[in-house]
Design an enzyme around this catalytic site. Structure first.
Site, PDB file in Angstrom:
ATOM      1  N   HIS A  17       2.550  17.950   6.515  1.00 53.13           N
ATOM      2  CA  HIS A  17       1.357  18.264   7.322  1.00 53.13           C
ATOM      3  C   HIS A  17       1.648  19.443   8.253  1.00 53.13           C
ATOM      4  CE1 HIS A  17       0.331  13.717   6.978  1.00 53.13           C
ATOM      5  NE2 HIS A  17      -0.561  14.354   6.233  1.00 53.13           N
ATOM      6  N   LYS A  41      -9.190   1.432   6.675  1.00 54.60           N
ATOM      7  CA  LYS A  41      -7.814   1.739   6.255  1.00 54.60           C
ATOM      8  C   LYS A  41      -6.829   1.039   7.179  1.00 54.60           C
ATOM      9  CE  LYS A  41      -6.613   6.055   3.902  1.00 54.60           C
ATOM     10  NZ  LYS A  41      -6.350   7.478   4.054  1.00 54.60           N
ATOM     11  N   ARG A  90      -0.719  18.822  -3.023  1.00 54.08           N
ATOM     12  CA  ARG A  90       0.679  18.629  -3.387  1.00 54.08           C
ATOM     13  C   ARG A  90       0.894  18.775  -4.884  1.00 54.08           C
ATOM     14  NH1 ARG A  90       0.745  13.426   0.270  1.00 54.08           N
ATOM     15  NH2 ARG A  90      -1.383  13.649  -0.443  1.00 54.08           N
ATOM     16  N   SER A 128       2.598  10.382   4.126  1.00 49.00           N
ATOM     17  CA  SER A 128       2.793   9.413   5.220  1.00 49.00           C
ATOM     18  C   SER A 128       3.237   8.073   4.635  1.00 49.00           C
ATOM     19  CB  SER A 128       1.496   9.235   6.007  1.00 49.00           C
ATOM     20  OG  SER A 128       1.086  10.452   6.562  1.00 49.00           O
TER      21      SER A 128
HETATM   22  P1  ADP Z   1      -6.140  11.629   4.064  1.00 46.72           P
HETATM   23  O1  ADP Z   1      -6.110  10.143   4.246  1.00 46.72           O
HETATM   24  O2  ADP Z   1      -7.385  12.291   4.567  1.00 46.72           O
HETATM   25  O3  ADP Z   1      -5.731  12.119   2.699  1.00 46.72           O
HETATM   26  P2  ADP Z   1      -3.543  12.500   4.975  1.00 46.72           P
HETATM   27  O4  ADP Z   1      -3.029  12.458   6.380  1.00 46.72           O
HETATM   28  O5  ADP Z   1      -2.821  11.670   3.960  1.00 46.72           O
HETATM   29  O6  ADP Z   1      -5.045  12.138   5.102  1.00 46.72           O
HETATM   30  O7  ADP Z   1      -3.556  13.996   4.461  1.00 46.72           O
HETATM   31  C1  ADP Z   1      -4.323  14.996   5.070  1.00 46.72           C
HETATM   32  C2  ADP Z   1      -4.285  16.249   4.224  1.00 46.72           C
HETATM   33  O8  ADP Z   1      -2.944  16.748   4.180  1.00 46.72           O
HETATM   34  C3  ADP Z   1      -4.694  16.048   2.767  1.00 46.72           C
HETATM   35  O9  ADP Z   1      -5.389  17.217   2.337  1.00 46.72           O
HETATM   36  C4  ADP Z   1      -3.383  15.932   2.041  1.00 46.72           C
HETATM   37  O10 ADP Z   1      -3.481  16.327   0.677  1.00 46.72           O
HETATM   38  C5  ADP Z   1      -2.533  16.911   2.847  1.00 46.72           C
HETATM   39  N1  ADP Z   1      -1.109  16.617   2.742  1.00 46.72           N
HETATM   40  C6  ADP Z   1      -0.484  15.441   2.964  1.00 46.72           C
HETATM   41  N2  ADP Z   1       0.851  15.545   2.756  1.00 46.72           N
HETATM   42  C7  ADP Z   1       1.074  16.840   2.387  1.00 46.72           C
HETATM   43  C8  ADP Z   1       2.239  17.587   1.988  1.00 46.72           C
HETATM   44  N3  ADP Z   1       3.436  17.017   1.910  1.00 46.72           N
HETATM   45  N4  ADP Z   1       2.079  18.890   1.673  1.00 46.72           N
HETATM   46  C9  ADP Z   1       0.857  19.449   1.717  1.00 46.72           C
HETATM   47  N5  ADP Z   1      -0.284  18.808   2.058  1.00 46.72           N
HETATM   48  C10 ADP Z   1      -0.177  17.527   2.383  1.00 46.72           C
END
Ligand code: ADP
Length: 159
Positions: A17, A41, A90, A128
């Site tokens: 992130h 969630k 990703r 996460s």
């Molecule tokens: P959500 O529940 O909205 O998917 P996340 O916190 O899991 O929330 O992710 C928020 C955004 O960050 C999403 O677009 C996700 O694809 C992106 N994201 C999460 N991990 C990574 C990573 N390792 N590299 C790039 N983008 C990421």
């Protein structure tokens, strides 16, 4: 002035992130990292805790603001007068969901674009959930999250 929002759960914020935040902050004048409140969630951290971790780990990036919102992301984006939303990609496994989400958002709010940033290769596997699972089984999460977040995750494990 271009305002962008980067919405997500950030439960907790990972190095993946943070990489997206740093890069998105270079293409927007103001980047609002927006923690979504989704009561359906199950989360490890409260929204307040997630916002606090994001504030701490992005405090050196002057044009980043951290906020929380509930309801539709596009409604929040409109309120902030954002011209685009940032999402990270990703792998192809993200693609179907993210494409569908961006198309839905485009119908709901045609004036707001979704901009995808491809993950840095070194963070491609990182989520996460991976952080939480590794920590639950005693794995070292030092390579996944900043030290500050690592401490918060380990504190949660003790409870
Ligand atoms: P959500 O529940 O909205 O998917 P996340 O916190 O899991 O929330 O992710 C928020 C955004 O960050 C999403 O677009 C996700 O694809 C992106 N994201 C999460 N991990 C990574 C990573 N390792 N590299 C790039 N983008 C990421």
């Amino acid at each position: 002035m271009t305002t962008a929002i980067y919405p997500g759960s950030f439960d907790p914020v990972t190095n993946g992130h943070l990489d997206i935040i740093r890069r998105a902050a270079k293409i927007a004048d103001v980047l609002i990292v927006a923690v979504s409140q989704n009561p359906d969630k199950v989360s490890m951290f409260t929204v307040k805790e997630r916002v606090a971790m994001l504030r701490e780990t992005t405090k050196d990036i002057p044009n980043v603001r951290v906020d929380a919102f509930s309801g539709l992301t596009v409604d929040y984006a409109r309120k902030q007068q954002a011209s685009f939303m940032v999402r990270g990609l990703r792998a192809v496994t993200d693609f179907d969901y993210e494409l569908q989400l961006s198309q839905t958002n485009k119908v709901l709010a045609p004036e707001i674009e979704t901009v995808f940033l491809a993950t840095d290769l070194q963070h491609a596997y990182l989520s996460s959930s991976v952080v939480k699972q590794a920590a639950q089984f005693g794995g070292d999460i030092s390579g996944f999250v900043p030290e500050y977040v690592k401490k918060k995750v380990l504190d949660k494990m003790k409870k």
